[in-house]
Design a protein around this motif. Structure first.
Motif: not given
Length: 194
Positions: A90, A3-5, A92-93, A96
Motif C-alpha cells: 500500500n 500496516t504502514s510499517h 503508506q508502506t 515508509y
C-alpha cells in the motif's frame, strides 16, 4: 491488511541470492566483533539479552542494510524491491520503505517527555539543537534521558520510533563515550556480489 510499517515482503526479498551476501556483510559489521570476542553465534545472544532485545538488534542491522548502496546493479534492496514488488504494497508502506531507504541512523537523547504528546530528541553523534517530536504512543513509555538508536529522515525532522533504547538513571555522559551504541554511519560498500 498490512500496516504502514509492514516490512515482511522486503524481509522475504532479503533471502534472494543477490542480497543475502550483502546483508551478511552489514550483519557482520554490526555483530562480528562482539560475536568473535565471545566466541558465540548470534542466536546465543538471546540467552544473554532475551529474544526481544536480540530482535531489536537484528532490526538495527536490517534497517542499516536498507540504507546501503552496493557496487553493481541493483545497488540498493529497497529501490529494487519497490521497482519489482512495490505494486503489492500500500502507499503508506511504500512511503515508509522510502523513508527508511534515505534515513540516517544515530543515537538520540530523549528529554522533556510529555506522556501521550511529545518529547525532545537531541542527536548525540551529529550534534545540533534538540528537535520536538510529536508522538502519542511511545511517549507513554519513554523515560527522561533515555538514549535511543533511531532513524531520522533527512527530508524532514521526523524520527521513526522502532528503536533500541538505553535508559539511564542520570543525565548521559559525553556523547563520544556512547558512540558504541549507535548502529551505523553511512559508509561506502564494496561489491558483495561475485
Amino acid at each position: 491488511m498490512p500496516t504502514s510499517h509492514d516490512l515482511n515482503g522486503l524481509m522475504k526479498f532479503l533471502s534472494r541470492d543477490e542480497w543475502r551476501e550483502c546483508f551478511e556483510e552489514v550483519f557482520d559489521d554490526h555483530f562480528g566483533p562482539i560475536l568473535g570476542e565471545g566466541d558465540m553465534e548470534f542466536e546465543e545472544l538471546a540467552e544473554i539479552l532475551g529474544d526481544e532485545r536480540v530482535m531489536n538488534l537484528w532490526g538495527c542491522a536490517f534497517e542499516d542494510f536498507l540504507t546501503q548502496d552496493f557496487d553493481g546493479e541493483p545497488s540498493n534492496i529497497v529501490d529494487e524491491y519497490l521497482k519489482r514488488r512495490g505494486w503489492k504494497e500500500n502507499a503508506q508502506t511504500r512511503a515508509y520503505m522510502g523513508a527508511l531507504r534515505t534515513s540516517v541512523m544515530s543515537l538520540y537523547e530523549v528529554s522533556d517527555v510529555v506522556p501521550g504528546q511529545s518529547f525532545m530528541a537531541r542527536d548525540l553523534l551529529r550534534g545540533g539543537e534538540p528537535i520536538a517530536v510529536k508522538e502519542a504512543t511511545a511517549t507513554k513509555t519513554l523515560k527522561q534521558w533515555t538514549r535511543s538508536r533511531r532513524e531520522s529522515c533527512p527530508s524532514s525532522e521526523r524520527i521513526s520510533l522502532p528503536t533500541v533504547s538505553f535508559p539511564s538513571p542520570e543525565r548521559p555522559p559525553n556523547p563520544c563515550s556512547m558512540a558504541c551504541w549507535t548502529c551505523s554511519a553511512k559508509r561506502p560498500q564494496e561489491s558483495c556480489r561475485p
